[in-house]
Enzyme design. Sequence first.
Site, short mmCIF file in Angstrom:
data_model
loop_
_atom_site.label_atom_id
_atom_site.label_comp_id
_atom_site.label_asym_id
_atom_site.label_seq_id
_atom_site.Cartn_x
_atom_site.Cartn_y
_atom_site.Cartn_z
CG HIS B 82 -1.29 -2.36 -6.35
ND1 HIS B 82 -1.74 -1.33 -7.14
CD2 HIS B 82 -0.79 -1.78 -5.23
CE1 HIS B 82 -1.51 -0.17 -6.53
NE2 HIS B 82 -0.94 -0.41 -5.37
CG ASP B 173 -2.07 3.66 -5.08
OD1 ASP B 173 -1.52 4.47 -4.34
OD2 ASP B 173 -1.67 2.50 -5.25
CG ASP B 359 1.20 0.18 -1.54
OD1 ASP B 359 0.63 -0.23 -2.57
OD2 ASP B 359 2.04 1.10 -1.55
#
Lengths: 188, 499, 347
Positions: B82, B173, B359
């Site tokens: 991210h 997500d 992640d």
Amino acid sequence: MTDRQIMTGDEIRRAIVRISHEIVEKQAGTQGLALVGIQRRGVPLAQRVADAIEEHEGVRLPVGALDITFYRDDLSLVAQQPIVKGTDLPFDLNGTTLVLVDDVLYTGRTIRAAMDALIDFGRPRAIRLAVLIDRGHRELPIRADHVGKNVPTSREEIVHVRVVEVDGEDEVTIARQVRTPETAVAGN
Amino acid sequence: MSVSEGTRPDAALGPMVGEVVARFELEKAWLVDPVSGREGPGEIVVMDGVLESVVWLAGDEAAGVTDRGVVVAPGFFDLHAHFREPGFEDAETVATGSAAAAHGGFTTVAIMPNTQPALDEPGVLARIHSASKASGSPVEVLAYGAVSAGRAGEQLSAMGELADAGVIGYSDDGSPVRTAKLLRSALLYAGMLGLPVVDHAEDTELTGGAEAHEGYVASVMGLAGWPVAAEVNAVSRDLAVLADALRDEPRARLHLTHISTAAALDLVRWAKAAGLPVTCDVTPHHLCLTDEWIPGSRRWSWEALAANGTARDPWVDGALTAWPYDTSLRVNPPLRTATDAAACLAALLDGTADAVATDHAPHTVVDKEVEFGRAANGISGIETALGVLLALVDAGRLPLARAIAALTTGPASVLAGWPATAGTSAARPRGLTEGSPADLVVFDLGESWMVTPESLRSKGKNSPLIGRELPGRVLLTIAGGRLAYEDPQSGTSNSNAAE
Amino acid sequence: MTTVALTPGQLAAAGPRFAGWHHRHLIDVDVLTWPEIELIMRTTDEMKGILARPIRKVPALNGRRVTTLFYEASTRTRVSFETAARNLSADVVSISTATSSVTKGESLVDTIRTLEALGAEILVMRHSVSGAPYLAAEVFGGHVLNGGDGWHAHPTQALLDLYTMRENVPGGDLRGRKVAIVGDILHSRVARSNIWSLTAAGADLWLCGPATLLRGMDRWATAWSGGAVPGHGRFNVTTDIEAALRDADVVMGLRIQRERMQGGLLPSMREYAARFQLNAKRLSLAKPGAIVMHPGPMNEGVEIAPDVAISGRSVITDQVANGVAVRMALLYLLAGAHEAGPGEPAR
């Protein structure tokens, strides 16, 4: 540190007996008298004074124990809270003549705290003070009514009162704090 | 080591990030090439951004070169990160995320679409691409588009337009694809476009208000339990819907990201054996950290594993050394038990898990310096991924070559399995291939580094590894022939070893 | 007058004058050694002595500033802490979320820093999120005393429960004594803290409730079934109310909240009462002299029958009175605990 004996067990015993006579004489009897030992070593000393009075007067005075921890004026200065040892005043204070008993009278702050504590329990007719050792250096206007032994000291000295009930032996010693270079530096 | 003969006049300072690496030679290092499966002593030369030569050494020439020193590997590929731009630039930007990636040895990163606005139409992707270009970083930023418009779980996003604009798949997500019905449509439509649905497998009915993996630790700590069933339920839903969709659209593909439980991995293992086109990744933190870190343990997952495969008791072991309820440990899915972590490792070793994905989820202090139950979920992990995998290597639990493969050929093979990305440069094999643009990472297994807020290039300092030494300092990252990262100290401290 | 006369042996065992208390904060009982729990119990004895005096106040914390910060409404607990602080002559500042800028969105950390800047020295904190006091303690320069956090811990309640049990169990020794805690164990910080303190005391602890309100506790019980955690022993988890109450020395009810029905955890309060209420019939299974406890506030007619709550077996009002004494003891002990030195535990 070097220890020097200033009272033997026998001298302590005689001082207690003398104090017990003085207490009765000052009160002109035992009527209305009660003893309160200050934790910890004042408590066994108060018991001994009561024993002595019982021996020569045939009267058992009430004896209490006073823990002055919650009344100290230096609680925020110590590293850890002192362990509380218990207050036990199994009689009505109102109207009695209380004799506070402690081992050593020094700055007077302990006695100040003790009087504050006692007044929270009631209104005694009078409070008197008996100590085994008066070593001087008062910081408050307090004096003892009955003294086992006056010991001139310097502030660097430490007076140790040992009693059988707590320490396993009876004696009073005096020690001088030896200032090593390290402690002298640390003290600055 | 230093990168010499830069293209600027003041070449003494070395080239800047983004500049083509004119010349870089490394003698006597440990080379790992996961494509050929070969590893051993060797030398590389990079000229004008191209990996000119890869020489494998033998005999006397190879003397003294071990897999405990300087290692050269292909640049890493992160399937899941991210970068928070647009919308949450306080937490991360494409520029800082790329810098963090390069510091972690990554040269390609696939980022998730849970931005503000969500990446559900091509305009947002264009912004990200322009931010990447403006950053000057050569780290390649790939992106997933949202499955649903606004990630709201109602209608499909502009999937076709997004495919045309270059997304590599679709994901909601941060949340799962909300309903089985929507997932079926998404798998069919994305399948038609040759792209996968990447699902965050979580049954949110079961995890409402959950704070930590449901088990012993959560019970003791008074934290609302996050049941294993929530992941298992979602994975089984996803697999059932995939099987169904495949009857209509054989190009439908499913990738399950950050699988964290032994039971869900068993389901994936079964589905793969049954021939379903499903892939999955596991994260470094689910491999190496466990829920016992919440009360204050700081031992690795394998150190918390009893001989019989169950989790040890950190209270019994007196393993609690850190302040409890560290919000940097709050992550979705939650840190699990040592047994689950061992299952993640076993899945990586037997191929059930195709890749390790970070992640990477940076957050601001404002979102993390709050009560545990109110903290944002996520670990800033792209810079520590290599280090924690190398800790597994150091412990003898994971061969070095497998760790590298999980970060290179593993993710590349996942993309190779998706019809629309197969054959693209993103799905390239990722080996040490002579004549191709130099895309590699150099790290020193002989040197550890301390994770500190200052050492992290990411804006997100939300790492539970802060204050910990990790093995394998990254010395150099070259992406697409251009300098992505160079260790500030390596010019002096490693000159002897490298030149 | 409640008094304590310590024998010379006990005095000697109490150790040196300045030994005993090393915790800067008290967030849960899990960090306490048995001697430290004994010290709290002894200090509580003293505080009970003060409460029995004509003047129920000592100057021990004269001029010290105690701030109560309650993010959850709880008049009884807050009043108990504030009474305790005032009995020690502390200055008390009381903050609840309804009156503070917390409602304006100020973070916990900012609130704590502000309170410290305003002179707070001891922070008594109640919060709905488990672990919140650890966050407070990380940023607060003084002492944090946990008044209950989420489902996690309620150390002063566990210690007052322990004190009350010792007062009522012959000999004051809980070793081998059966203690049954019945109710919503899953959501109970009281139950969790009591697990630590009662297993440390050697009690035979039983936790009982409907399966939906016991979730996860069996894993804890299983983990400790070997009695392996230093200083703590095994305990039992059961849905069988009769097994829990049979031959119990102490029976404690926990509050059942109506929200549990909305959460799908209970069919109805009526059904809970029918199956788990502490009533006279069920309590006849316990030992004849068994005591009944409840941390309050009670739902009479739900988890406890009204006649049981006011029966001679009930020590619920003793719990309230002992709560003040225990909190006085902890405020006193914490006030003297300075920054942990090298090698000393930080918690």
